[in-house]
Design an enzyme around this catalytic site. Structure first.
Site, PDB file in Angstrom:
ATOM      1  N   SER A 144       0.759  -0.795   0.029  1.00 47.36           N
ATOM      2  CA  SER A 144      -0.239  -0.395   0.192  1.00 47.36           C
ATOM      3  C   SER A 144       0.904   1.151   0.312  1.00 47.36           C
ATOM      4  CB  SER A 144      -0.531   0.049   1.502  1.00 47.36           C
ATOM      5  OG  SER A 144      -1.477   1.065   1.603  1.00 47.36           O
ATOM      6  N   TYR A 157      -2.116  -2.444  10.764  1.00 48.86           N
ATOM      7  CA  TYR A 157      -2.348  -3.001   9.007  1.00 48.86           C
ATOM      8  C   TYR A 157      -0.673  -1.807   8.368  1.00 48.86           C
ATOM      9  CZ  TYR A 157      -3.567  -2.014   4.253  1.00 48.86           C
ATOM     10  OH  TYR A 157      -4.123  -1.641   3.301  1.00 48.86           O
TER      11      TYR A 157
HETATM   12  N1  LIG Z   1      -8.542  -0.471  -0.976  1.00 46.26           N
HETATM   13  C1  LIG Z   1      -7.745   0.284  -0.770  1.00 46.26           C
HETATM   14  O1  LIG Z   1      -7.993   1.668  -0.708  1.00 46.26           O
HETATM   15  C2  LIG Z   1      -6.218  -0.260  -0.669  1.00 46.26           C
HETATM   16  C3  LIG Z   1      -5.246   0.620  -0.830  1.00 46.26           C
HETATM   17  C4  LIG Z   1      -3.660   0.200  -0.581  1.00 46.26           C
HETATM   18  C5  LIG Z   1      -3.980  -1.200   0.023  1.00 46.26           C
HETATM   19  N2  LIG Z   1      -4.665  -1.784  -0.270  1.00 46.26           N
HETATM   20  C6  LIG Z   1      -4.664  -3.608  -0.654  1.00 46.26           C
HETATM   21  O2  LIG Z   1      -5.023  -4.015  -1.614  1.00 46.26           O
HETATM   22  C7  LIG Z   1      -5.182  -5.604  -1.154  1.00 46.26           C
HETATM   23  C8  LIG Z   1      -6.736  -5.815  -1.137  1.00 46.26           C
HETATM   24  O3  LIG Z   1      -8.141  -5.324  -1.020  1.00 46.26           O
HETATM   25  P1  LIG Z   1      -9.211  -4.604  -1.785  1.00 46.26           P
HETATM   26  O4  LIG Z   1      -8.749  -3.005  -1.259  1.00 46.26           O
HETATM   27  O5  LIG Z   1      -9.034  -4.986  -3.112  1.00 46.26           O
HETATM   28  O6  LIG Z   1     -10.149  -5.379  -0.758  1.00 46.26           O
HETATM   29  P2  LIG Z   1     -11.561  -5.779  -0.731  1.00 46.26           P
HETATM   30  O7  LIG Z   1     -12.881  -5.864  -1.531  1.00 46.26           O
HETATM   31  O8  LIG Z   1     -12.021  -6.042   1.090  1.00 46.26           O
HETATM   32  O9  LIG Z   1     -10.648  -7.747  -0.577  1.00 46.26           O
HETATM   33  C9  LIG Z   1      -9.631  -8.081  -0.009  1.00 46.26           C
HETATM   34  C10 LIG Z   1      -9.678  -9.543  -0.545  1.00 46.26           C
HETATM   35  O10 LIG Z   1      -9.036 -10.703   0.415  1.00 46.26           O
HETATM   36  C11 LIG Z   1      -9.447 -11.444   0.497  1.00 46.26           C
HETATM   37  N3  LIG Z   1     -10.381 -11.891   1.984  1.00 46.26           N
HETATM   38  C12 LIG Z   1      -9.858 -11.059   2.776  1.00 46.26           C
HETATM   39  N4  LIG Z   1      -9.522 -11.863   3.774  1.00 46.26           N
HETATM   40  C13 LIG Z   1      -9.225 -13.581   3.558  1.00 46.26           C
HETATM   41  C14 LIG Z   1      -8.736 -14.756   4.321  1.00 46.26           C
HETATM   42  N5  LIG Z   1      -8.912 -14.982   5.775  1.00 46.26           N
HETATM   43  N6  LIG Z   1      -8.517 -15.682   3.919  1.00 46.26           N
HETATM   44  C15 LIG Z   1      -9.164 -16.025   2.538  1.00 46.26           C
HETATM   45  N7  LIG Z   1      -9.108 -14.416   1.826  1.00 46.26           N
HETATM   46  C16 LIG Z   1      -9.795 -13.385   2.450  1.00 46.26           C
HETATM   47  C17 LIG Z   1     -11.277 -11.052   0.306  1.00 46.26           C
HETATM   48  O11 LIG Z   1     -12.266 -12.317  -0.169  1.00 46.26           O
HETATM   49  P3  LIG Z   1     -13.215 -13.445   0.732  1.00 46.26           P
HETATM   50  O12 LIG Z   1     -13.779 -12.059   1.870  1.00 46.26           O
HETATM   51  O13 LIG Z   1     -14.050 -14.190   0.077  1.00 46.26           O
HETATM   52  O14 LIG Z   1     -12.718 -14.322   2.052  1.00 46.26           O
HETATM   53  C18 LIG Z   1     -11.370  -9.917  -1.408  1.00 46.26           C
HETATM   54  O15 LIG Z   1     -10.835 -10.793  -2.409  1.00 46.26           O
HETATM   55  C19 LIG Z   1      -5.122  -6.136   0.563  1.00 46.26           C
HETATM   56  O16 LIG Z   1      -4.187  -6.321   0.379  1.00 46.26           O
HETATM   57  C20 LIG Z   1      -5.217  -4.532  -0.074  1.00 46.26           C
HETATM   58  O17 LIG Z   1      -4.438  -4.076   1.857  1.00 46.26           O
HETATM   59  C21 LIG Z   1      -6.005  -1.806  -0.984  1.00 46.26           C
END
Ligand SMILES: NC(=O)c1ccc[n+]([C@@H]2O[C@H](COP(=O)([O-])OP(=O)(O)OC[C@H]3O[C@@H](n4cnc5c(N)ncnc54)[C@H](OP(=O)(O)O)[C@@H]3O)[C@@H](O)[C@H]2O)c1
Length: 257
Positions: A144, A157
């Site tokens: 991130s 986090y």
């Molecule tokens: N959105 C932002 O602003 C942002 C910014 C910087 C970095 N990121 C990073 O980007 C990545 C993806 O996040 P996102 O923004 O796309 O969020 P998201 O829509 O909440 O996606 C998270 C994904 O991780 C899976 N997941 C969560 N807990 C899990 C578990 N215990 N076992 C297996 N799978 C799990 C979820 O699937 P299930 O619920 O089906 O398990 C979902 O597919 C993360 O690493 C996050 O830290 C996001």
């Protein structure tokens, strides 16, 4: 003319929503076969059906909870037992927890570390030797922009993402003479379920779509970019750390937690 179809697979964790789902689609567009991993079986199956019909690639789904300590090894062994050759690992699954550190449930914080750090390290550890043997491959670790500064109210986090960036850059250096590309993705705020899942329900919806982050990530991974700062993260990444930290703390001091 015969078209030799790609027989290898790209494995994507957290493929059921947000950035992971979009990275999966972006890879499928390029003809990659996919292994989709997350907890929600039904959603993975719906995505698989759509991707197979739209892009004519092979898609496998593996529903599992990646906070369980043995999940990464089970995934690796399942691939070996089924002769599935993986040449791309997208370590994307991640979770956040919003609020004051000492008021958060400690077990949830440990699960967050298990998912954001331990699972990513273990999957990299198990699959990397096979990528080296294949003499080609890609690993994309999702950190991130918060990897660049301390993040109050997301203390644990933010620290996990600093780990991911440091780990990935160091490993990339170790692997510099191999044909395995190792990159780190550092997105800024993106419009996904992340903030609601983290308990930050009052946050204004980010405007950056996950498809932009994913397309940039896949394009620059293929170009061997060491650290990828898509769109809104790009400018922030150029600010010196000392100033960035001041800016972030100033913005956060107006939060009502
Ligand atoms: N959105 C932002 O602003 C942002 C910014 C910087 C970095 N990121 C990073 O980007 C990545 C993806 O996040 P996102 O923004 O796309 O969020 P998201 O829509 O909440 O996606 C998270 C994904 O991780 C899976 N997941 C969560 N807990 C899990 C578990 N215990 N076992 C297996 N799978 C799990 C979820 O699937 P299930 O619920 O089906 O398990 C979902 O597919 C993360 O690493 C996050 O830290 C996001």
């Amino acid at each position: 003319m015969y078209i030799i179809k790609n027989q290898t697979y790209s494995l994507i964790t957290g493929a059921s929503s947000g950035i992971g789902k979009e990275i999966a689609e972006s890879l499928a567009k390029r003809g990659n076969n996919l292994i989709l991993i997350s907890r929600r079986r039904n959603i993975l199956e719906q995505i698989a059906k759509y991707v197979i019909e739209t892009y004519n690639v092979k898609v496998l789904t593996m529903p599992c909870d990646l906070t369980e300590k043995d999940s990464p090894k089970s995934i690796y062994l399942w691939c070996k037992e089924n002769n599935i050759i993986v040449d791309t690992i997208i370590n994307n699954a991640g979770m956040g927890l919003f609020g004051e550190f000492f008021k958060q449930d400690i077990e949830k914080q440990m699960s967050l570390i298990e998912l954001n750090i331990n699972c990513l390290v273990k999957l990299t550890y198990y699959f990397l030797p096979d990528l080296l043997k294949l003499s080609k491959g890609y690993i994309l670790n999702v950190a991130s922009i918060a990897a660049l500064y301390p993040l109050p109210y997301y203390c644990v986090y933010g620290a996990t993402k600093a780990f991911v960036l440091s780990f990935t850059e160091a490993l990339r250096f170790e692997m510099r003479d191999s044909n395995v590309t190792i990159s780190c993705l550092c997105p800024g705020d993106t419009d996904t379920d992340f903030f609601v899942n983290a308990g930050n329900v009052k946050k204004k919806k980010p405007t950056q779509p996950p498809s932009i982050v994913a397309d940039t990530a896949v394009r620059l991974l293929m170009k061997n970019e060491p650290v990828i700062f898509p769109a809104n993260a790009n400018m922030m990444s150029k600010i010196p750390r000392r100033i960035l930290k001041k800016m972030v703390f100033k913005r956060i001091s107006s939060y009502k937690v």
